[in-house]
Design an enzyme around this catalytic site. Structure first.
Site, PDB file in Angstrom:
ATOM      1  N   ASP A 154       0.787  -1.210  -0.103  1.00 47.36           N
ATOM      2  CA  ASP A 154      -0.002   0.046  -0.009  1.00 47.36           C
ATOM      3  C   ASP A 154       0.974   1.300   0.024  1.00 47.36           C
ATOM      4  OD1 ASP A 154       1.024   0.293   2.728  1.00 47.36           O
ATOM      5  OD2 ASP A 154      -1.280   0.367   3.447  1.00 47.36           O
TER       6      ASP A 154
ATOM      7  N   HIS B 157       9.131 -24.478   9.403  1.00 52.17           N
ATOM      8  CA  HIS B 157       7.969 -25.153  10.049  1.00 52.17           C
ATOM      9  C   HIS B 157       6.670 -24.911   9.664  1.00 52.17           C
ATOM     10  CE1 HIS B 157      10.562 -26.170  13.855  1.00 52.17           C
ATOM     11  NE2 HIS B 157      11.115 -26.248  12.788  1.00 52.17           N
TER      12      HIS B 157
ATOM     13  N   HIS C 195       5.884 -31.422  10.728  1.00 51.51           N
ATOM     14  CA  HIS C 195       5.335 -29.944  10.373  1.00 51.51           C
ATOM     15  C   HIS C 195       4.405 -30.053   9.203  1.00 51.51           C
ATOM     16  CE1 HIS C 195       8.546 -28.379  12.997  1.00 51.51           C
ATOM     17  NE2 HIS C 195       9.289 -29.015  12.299  1.00 51.51           N
TER      18      HIS C 195
ATOM     19  N   CYS D 248       2.935  -3.058   4.112  1.00 51.38           N
ATOM     20  CA  CYS D 248       2.224  -1.800   4.396  1.00 51.38           C
ATOM     21  C   CYS D 248       2.832  -1.155   5.492  1.00 51.38           C
ATOM     22  CB  CYS D 248       0.693  -2.462   5.047  1.00 51.38           C
ATOM     23  SG  CYS D 248       0.632  -3.279   6.546  1.00 51.38           S
TER      24      CYS D 248
ATOM     25  N   THR E 257       2.524  -1.193   8.966  1.00 51.24           N
ATOM     26  CA  THR E 257       3.142  -2.166  10.065  1.00 51.24           C
ATOM     27  C   THR E 257       3.279  -3.352   9.727  1.00 51.24           C
ATOM     28  OG1 THR E 257       0.655  -2.643  10.423  1.00 51.24           O
ATOM     29  CG2 THR E 257       1.721  -0.743  11.504  1.00 51.24           C
TER      30      THR E 257
HETATM   31  C1  RB5 Z   1      -2.330   2.725   6.366  1.00 51.63           C
HETATM   32  O1  RB5 Z   1      -2.091   4.177   7.000  1.00 51.63           O
HETATM   33  C2  RB5 Z   1      -1.966   1.811   7.222  1.00 51.63           C
HETATM   34  O2  RB5 Z   1      -2.806   1.911   8.276  1.00 51.63           O
HETATM   35  C3  RB5 Z   1      -1.329   0.591   6.479  1.00 51.63           C
HETATM   36  O3  RB5 Z   1      -0.303   0.788   5.749  1.00 51.63           O
HETATM   37  C4  RB5 Z   1      -1.049  -0.574   7.461  1.00 51.63           C
HETATM   38  O4  RB5 Z   1      -0.056  -0.282   8.708  1.00 51.63           O
HETATM   39  C5  RB5 Z   1      -2.151  -1.202   8.096  1.00 51.63           C
HETATM   40  O5  RB5 Z   1      -2.341  -2.387   8.897  1.00 51.63           O
END
Ligand code: RB5
Length: 149
Positions: free
Chosen positions: A8, A98, A133, A65, A67
Site C-alpha cells: 500500500d 516449519h 510440520h 504496508c 506495520t
Molecule cells: C495505512 O495508513 C496503514 O494503516 C497501513 O499501511 C497498515 O499499517 C495497516 O495495517
C-alpha cells in the site's frame, strides 16, 4: 523462482528497496503495485499478491504496508495462503522450515531496508522441513475448510 511483490502507500518506498534487492540477488519478480504514495487500501494489494501465488505464476509473495499487520491479516484470509509477518531473519527462516509460509509481510514504518534484505534472504533461501510440520500445516488447511475461510 518468481516472487510477487505488492504494497500500500505506507510500503511504497520500501517496495522500491525490495525491487532493487531482488534484482541484485537475481530473483525474478513481478510488481503488482501500488505505484505511488496516494492512499490505497492494503487488502487490495494483499489479494493481488496472493492471487499470483495461488495461480502458480509466482512461488512466493512479499507484501508491505505501514506495520505489516493489515496486509498480512488480509493475505491470511485467503485459503492456501500462509503469510508470515516478520521483523527478524530467524522468524522468516522458521516460517519456511516449519510453517511452509508462501508469503512474507513487512512493516515499512517498523523496519529498514537493511534488515528487510536479511529477512528476504532467510525466507527465500529457507526450506520446508516436512515431517511433523506437514501434519500441522495440514491442520491449518483443515481449519480453513471447517470455518469456510
Ligand atoms: C495505512 O495508513 C496503514 O494503516 C497501513 O499501511 C497498515 O499499517 C495497516 O495495517
Amino acid at each position: 523462482m518468481k516472487v510477487a511483490i505488492a504494497c500500500d502507500h505506507g510500503g511504497f518506498a520500501l517496495k522500491g528497496e525490495l525491487e532493487k534487492y531482488l534484482a541484485a540477488r537475481g530473483t525474478e519478480f513481478i510488481d503488482l503495485g501500488t505505484d505511488g504514495t496516494a492512499s490505497v487500501d492494503y487488502p487490495d494489494y494483499a489479494e493481488k499478491a496472493a492471487a499470483a501465488v495461488l495461480s502458480g505464476e509466482c512461488r512466493f509473495g512479499i507484501v508491505i504496508c505501514g506495520t505489516g499487520i493489515g496486509i498480512s491479516i488480509a493475505a491470511n484470509k485467503i485459503r492456501g495462503i500462509r503469510c508470515a509477518h516478520c521483523q527478524d531473519a530467524y522468524s522468516a527462516r522458521m516460517s519456511r522450515a516449519h510453517n511452509d509460509a508462501n508469503m512474507l509481510a513487512f512493516g515499512a514504518r517498523v523496519i529498514g531496508a537493511g534488515l528487510m534484505c536479511d529477512i528476504v534472504d532467510a525466507f527465500l533461501d529457507g526450506e520446508f522441513e516436512g515431517g511433523r510440520h506437514s501434519r500441522r500445516v495440514e491442520k491449518i488447511a483443515a481449519i480453513e475448510e471447517k470455518y469456510g475461510k
